[in-house]
Design a protein around this motif. Structure first.
Motif, short mmCIF file in Angstrom:
data_model
loop_
_atom_site.label_atom_id
_atom_site.label_comp_id
_atom_site.label_asym_id
_atom_site.label_seq_id
_atom_site.Cartn_x
_atom_site.Cartn_y
_atom_site.Cartn_z
N TRP A 27 1.14 -1.31 -0.13
CA TRP A 27 0.04 0.05 -0.02
C TRP A 27 0.87 1.40 0.08
CZ3 TRP A 27 -0.82 3.26 4.29
CH2 TRP A 27 -1.95 4.39 4.09
N ILE A 28 1.90 1.34 0.81
CA ILE A 28 2.66 2.36 0.90
C ILE A 28 3.77 2.59 -0.52
CG2 ILE A 28 4.73 3.34 2.17
CD1 ILE A 28 3.89 1.95 4.57
N VAL A 29 4.03 1.40 -0.93
CA VAL A 29 4.90 1.53 -2.24
C VAL A 29 3.89 2.41 -3.42
CG1 VAL A 29 5.60 0.26 -4.27
CG2 VAL A 29 6.30 -0.45 -1.93
N GLU A 30 2.43 1.98 -3.26
CA GLU A 30 1.56 2.41 -4.25
C GLU A 30 1.38 4.02 -3.89
OE1 GLU A 30 -2.26 0.61 -4.29
OE2 GLU A 30 -1.34 -1.53 -4.60
N GLN A 31 1.41 4.17 -2.68
CA GLN A 31 1.37 5.63 -2.36
C GLN A 31 2.62 6.60 -2.84
OE1 GLN A 31 -1.49 7.28 -1.02
NE2 GLN A 31 -2.03 5.02 -1.37
N PHE A 32 3.69 6.00 -2.81
CA PHE A 32 4.98 6.42 -3.10
C PHE A 32 5.68 6.48 -4.57
CE2 PHE A 32 7.08 6.41 1.52
CZ PHE A 32 5.87 7.17 1.98
N ALA A 33 4.64 5.71 -5.39
CA ALA A 33 4.99 5.28 -6.80
C ALA A 33 5.44 6.77 -7.66
CB ALA A 33 3.75 4.84 -7.62
N THR A 34 4.98 7.94 -7.05
CA THR A 34 5.38 9.02 -7.99
C THR A 34 6.90 9.44 -7.59
OG1 THR A 34 4.52 10.57 -6.12
CG2 THR A 34 3.09 9.94 -7.97
N LEU A 35 7.39 8.94 -6.55
CA LEU A 35 8.91 9.34 -6.43
C LEU A 35 9.82 8.53 -7.48
CD1 LEU A 35 9.03 8.80 -2.36
CD2 LEU A 35 9.30 11.10 -4.06
N ASP A 36 9.14 7.31 -7.98
CA ASP A 36 10.08 6.51 -8.97
C ASP A 36 10.72 7.54 -9.84
OD1 ASP A 36 9.57 4.27 -7.65
OD2 ASP A 36 8.16 3.62 -8.89
N ALA A 37 9.97 8.48 -10.50
CA ALA A 37 10.52 9.19 -11.71
C ALA A 37 11.91 10.02 -11.08
CB ALA A 37 9.52 10.08 -12.40
N ARG A 38 11.61 10.37 -9.84
CA ARG A 38 13.05 11.32 -9.23
C ARG A 38 13.83 10.34 -9.02
NH1 ARG A 38 14.58 15.63 -10.26
NH2 ARG A 38 16.24 13.70 -10.48
N LEU A 39 13.83 9.17 -8.44
CA LEU A 39 14.82 8.34 -7.83
C LEU A 39 15.51 7.62 -8.79
CD1 LEU A 39 12.79 6.43 -5.00
CD2 LEU A 39 14.77 8.19 -4.62
#
Length: 141
Positions: A27-39
């Motif tokens: 659930w947290i990974v889904e919430q933080f998915a928008t960080l993938d582009a930055r990381l």
């Protein structure tokens, strides 16, 4: 900067700490998915994320997201939002802003707005009307 062979993603780098269970991780990974582009500009083997919550679902709840990237200072973001979903979004957005700031400070050469500066050319002097109207110093007698 070239892309790393194995770019960092939230799914690869996230650890859930105190206050969360492994069942909360997806659930947290889904919430933080928008960080993938930055990381993605950082290598996965040199990047770690850890999220913890103190006093979960209590009035004084505090969510902390820590980020370690090899060669950079640790970034810590916190939120005291009472709603867990809102607190996770708050720490995620703050981390994204701080990663953007760190990248801009570290690599201004890759920021077009900081890099593009007009270079003076000899043709510019010829186009200058003041320079054209001046008498030449070579005609002295």
């Amino acid at each position: 900067m070239s892309a790393p062979a194995s770019p960092a993603t939230v799914a690869d780098c996230l650890r859930v700490g105190a206050g969360f269970s492994q069942g909360d991780r997806n659930w947290i990974v889904e919430q933080f998915a928008t960080l993938d582009a930055r990381l993605a500009s950082f290598p996965a083997d040199g990047t770690e994320l850890e999220v913890i919550v103190k006093d979960r679902e209590a009035k004084g709840q505090k969510v902390t997201l820590e980020c370690w990237i090899a060669g950079q200072s640790k970034i810590v973001t916190t939120s005291a939002e009472e709603d867990l979903h809102a607190a996770l979004n708050d720490v995620r957005d703050d981390l994204r802003r701080r990663l953007n700031d760190a990248k801009t400070k570290r690599e201004p050469r890759n920021n077009r707005h900081l890099r593009d500066r007009p270079v003076p050319t000899p043709e510019a002097d010829e186009a200058d009307p003041v320079a054209v109207d001046r008498p030449a110093d070579t005609e002295r007698g």
